[in-house]
Structure formats: C-alpha cells, structure tokens
Motif scaffolding. Structure first.
Motif: not given
Length: 126
Positions: A75-80, A43-44
């Motif tokens: 923003i979680a991995p795979g999310e936008a 997550p970032a």
C-alpha cells in the motif's frame, strides 16, 4: 514507536448476513469490509493478520494467517486497500479486533492495530 513513516489506519464496516445465518442452530454469519489506509510516508506491505473474535458468551476464536484474502498487498502512501471477508459466531452479538503485521519499504516491521468493532444481528442491539 510513533513514527510518521509507519502510520496505517484501519476501518471496518460489518454487515449481518441473514440469509447465511440460522438462529435455530446458533449460527450467525457476518461479512466485514476492511479499509487499510497508509497514512505514513513509506510504502508498506501487509504480511500477516491476527483476529480475535469473541461471541456473546465470551467464547474466543483466534485466526492467524499470511496476508488477507490470499494477498499480501503493498500500500503506497496516501493509498488504501480494501477487502471483504466473513466470520460466523454462535450468538447474535459479538465483537472482533486484531492486528496486521506490516513491513515498510525500508525493511522496518510494525503492527497496525484493528480497532474493536461489534457484530450484531438485526434488532439484536437497541
């Protein structure tokens, strides 16, 4: 550093706002919708933004600030995360580019580049 934990892809879709523009006053308004996709493994959080806006006469405006549209999204991995904002320039054609400062869940800070894109009033480019 090219580390797959920290991969952010940014895409931008600009739109000319004829109703908010006034060519007689050298005012050309644009909206742009940004999608920030986390293609990394952690997550970032988006901490800050830096935009470079250049009009057709090569006049440059720089915009720096915390977050985007009043938010600092995680923003979680795979999310936008998507948002829409705007810019006004003095010519019918210009460009924008920039970067976001991001912080991954592990505390590592990195920069996500915003690729250059064109701002153009209708029929300004053939």
């Amino acid at each position: 550093m090219n580390d797959d934990r920290y991969e952010i892809r940014v895409t931008v879709t600009p739109e000319f706002l004829a109703g908010e523009s006034d060519p007689g006053e050298s005012r050309y308004a644009f909206a742009y919708t940004v999608e920030i996709r986390n293609e990394g493994r952690l997550p970032a959080q988006l901490l800050s933004r830096h935009w470079v806006i250049t009009d057709g006469e090569r006049r440059v405006q720089e915009v720096r600030g915390t977050g985007v549209v009043g938010e600092q999204p995680v923003i979680a991995p795979g999310e936008a995360y998507s948002y829409t904002s705007g810019a006004v320039i003095e010519t019918e054609v210009g460009s924008m580019q920039g970067s976001y400062r991001m912080e991954a869940e592990d505390g590592h800070q990195f920069v996500a580049e915003i690729p250059a894109f064109t701002l153009a009033a209708r029929n300004a480019l053939h």
